[in-house]
Design a protein around this motif. Structure first.
Motif, PDB file in Angstrom:
ATOM      1  N   HIS A  94       0.761  -1.252   0.000  1.00 26.36           N
ATOM      2  CA  HIS A  94       0.000   0.000   0.000  1.00 26.36           C
ATOM      3  C   HIS A  94       0.794   1.306   0.000  1.00 26.36           C
ATOM      4  CE1 HIS A  94      -3.885  -1.930   0.403  1.00 26.36           C
ATOM      5  NE2 HIS A  94      -3.392  -2.698   1.347  1.00 26.36           N
ATOM      6  N   THR A 142      -4.958  -6.593  15.176  1.00 27.15           N
ATOM      7  CA  THR A 142      -5.632  -7.892  15.114  1.00 27.15           C
ATOM      8  C   THR A 142      -7.023  -7.847  15.737  1.00 27.15           C
ATOM      9  OG1 THR A 142      -4.579  -8.600  17.180  1.00 27.15           O
ATOM     10  CG2 THR A 142      -3.477  -9.201  15.104  1.00 27.15           C
ATOM     11  N   GLU A 160      -8.437   5.990   8.628  1.00 24.14           N
ATOM     12  CA  GLU A 160      -8.570   5.206   7.405  1.00 24.14           C
ATOM     13  C   GLU A 160      -7.420   4.213   7.219  1.00 24.14           C
ATOM     14  OE1 GLU A 160      -7.721   7.470   3.669  1.00 24.14           O
ATOM     15  OE2 GLU A 160      -7.562   9.168   5.041  1.00 24.14           O
ATOM     16  N   LYS A 212      -7.953   1.260   9.513  1.00 28.62           N
ATOM     17  CA  LYS A 212      -9.012   0.398   8.975  1.00 28.62           C
ATOM     18  C   LYS A 212      -8.479  -0.464   7.830  1.00 28.62           C
ATOM     19  CE  LYS A 212     -12.928   3.167  10.423  1.00 28.62           C
ATOM     20  NZ  LYS A 212     -12.501   4.397  11.027  1.00 28.62           N
ATOM     21  N   MET A 213      -7.653   0.122   6.965  1.00 32.30           N
ATOM     22  CA  MET A 213      -7.034  -0.644   5.878  1.00 32.30           C
ATOM     23  C   MET A 213      -6.129  -1.736   6.438  1.00 32.30           C
ATOM     24  SD  MET A 213      -5.967   2.375   3.208  1.00 32.30           S
ATOM     25  CE  MET A 213      -5.165   1.278   2.051  1.00 32.30           C
ATOM     26  N   LYS A 250      -6.278  -3.180   9.442  1.00 29.38           N
ATOM     27  CA  LYS A 250      -7.090  -4.233  10.074  1.00 29.38           C
ATOM     28  C   LYS A 250      -7.695  -5.163   9.019  1.00 29.38           C
ATOM     29  CE  LYS A 250      -8.464  -1.938  14.345  1.00 29.38           C
ATOM     30  NZ  LYS A 250      -9.597  -1.430  15.121  1.00 29.38           N
ATOM     31  N   GLU A 251      -8.153  -4.595   7.929  1.00 36.90           N
ATOM     32  CA  GLU A 251      -8.711  -5.403   6.837  1.00 36.90           C
ATOM     33  C   GLU A 251      -7.623  -6.291   6.222  1.00 36.90           C
ATOM     34  OE1 GLU A 251     -11.765  -6.982   4.879  1.00 36.90           O
ATOM     35  OE2 GLU A 251     -11.980  -5.368   6.351  1.00 36.90           O
ATOM     36  N   PHE A 252      -6.428  -5.736   6.063  1.00 37.31           N
ATOM     37  CA  PHE A 252      -5.298  -6.486   5.521  1.00 37.31           C
ATOM     38  C   PHE A 252      -4.930  -7.658   6.432  1.00 37.31           C
ATOM     39  CE2 PHE A 252      -0.724  -7.224   5.189  1.00 37.31           C
ATOM     40  CZ  PHE A 252      -0.587  -7.439   3.821  1.00 37.31           C
ATOM     41  N   LYS A 293      -6.816  -9.348   8.401  1.00 36.92           N
ATOM     42  CA  LYS A 293      -7.812 -10.422   8.343  1.00 36.92           C
ATOM     43  C   LYS A 293      -7.419 -11.493   7.332  1.00 36.92           C
ATOM     44  CE  LYS A 293     -11.796  -7.683   9.731  1.00 36.92           C
ATOM     45  NZ  LYS A 293     -13.064  -7.086   9.266  1.00 36.92           N
ATOM     46  N   ASN A 294      -6.740 -11.087   6.255  1.00 39.10           N
ATOM     47  CA  ASN A 294      -6.206 -12.002   5.247  1.00 39.10           C
ATOM     48  C   ASN A 294      -7.264 -12.975   4.713  1.00 39.10           C
ATOM     49  OD1 ASN A 294      -4.275 -13.078   3.567  1.00 39.10           O
ATOM     50  ND2 ASN A 294      -3.291 -14.308   5.149  1.00 39.10           N
ATOM     51  N   GLU A 295      -8.338 -12.412   4.233  1.00 40.17           N
ATOM     52  CA  GLU A 295      -9.444 -13.234   3.743  1.00 40.17           C
ATOM     53  C   GLU A 295      -9.068 -14.099   2.544  1.00 40.17           C
ATOM     54  OE1 GLU A 295     -12.678 -10.515   3.251  1.00 40.17           O
ATOM     55  OE2 GLU A 295     -12.992 -10.356   5.403  1.00 40.17           O
TER      56      GLU A 295
END
Length: 154
Positions: free
Chosen positions: A89, A119, A131, A134-135, A137-139, A141-143
């Motif tokens: 990023h 985490t 922001e 938030k990015m 935290k989403e990263f 999660k490693n969906e």
């Protein structure tokens, strides 16, 4: 003289105490020389150190510095997560986002705090809830179940 509590203070008029938690040392000395386990009322109150100012730093130099700092953390877990996030990023970030990321990785004095916030194990302090957090935290999660066993190449 028994040690009843420990208070960690770094004087900075710009920062305030952001959390309190149990003291993380195993033993405190008392007058008899024997160790004493800290009680639940013994608190350690970390303060946030002021960010070092990098004057006249170009945006590209800021990106390079943040990439390096993301890789060289105090603990492996943060090094893996933050370096992978930075590699993905940092090139897209504008100056405001770079500043927010710099604040996120360099102001907290305890790497475990950063790890717990990203985490979701502990709530993120209000001043870091932005922001970029938030990015991140989403990263984390490693969906897509991307392998993050090594740091990305430079």
């Amino acid at each position: 003289m028994a040690a009843k509590s420990v208070l960690c203070r770094f004087s900075s008029p710009k920062r305030a105490i952001f959390q309190q938690g149990p003291l993380s040392i195993a033993r405190l000395s008392n007058s008899s020389g024997k160790g004493k386990s800290p009680s639940n009322d013994t608190l350690f109150t970390p303060l946030i150190l002021p960010l070092k100012e990098y004057k006249n730093e170009t945006t590209e130099l800021t990106r390079a510095r943040l990439l390096y700092q993301s890789r060289k953390r105090g603990m492996l877990e943060n090094g893996l997560l933050l370096s992978s996030f930075a590699a993905k990023h940092l090139d897209e970030f504008n100056e405001k986002q770079l500043s927010l990321y710099d604040k996120l990785i360099n102001e907290p004095t305890n790497d475990w705090d950063i790890y717990y916030w990203i985490t979701g194990a502990q709530p993120t302090p209000e001043y870091l809830d932005n922001e970029v957090m938030k990015m991140l935290k989403e990263f984390v999660k490693n969906e897509n179940r991307t392998s993050r066993l090594t740091q990305p190449d430079l």
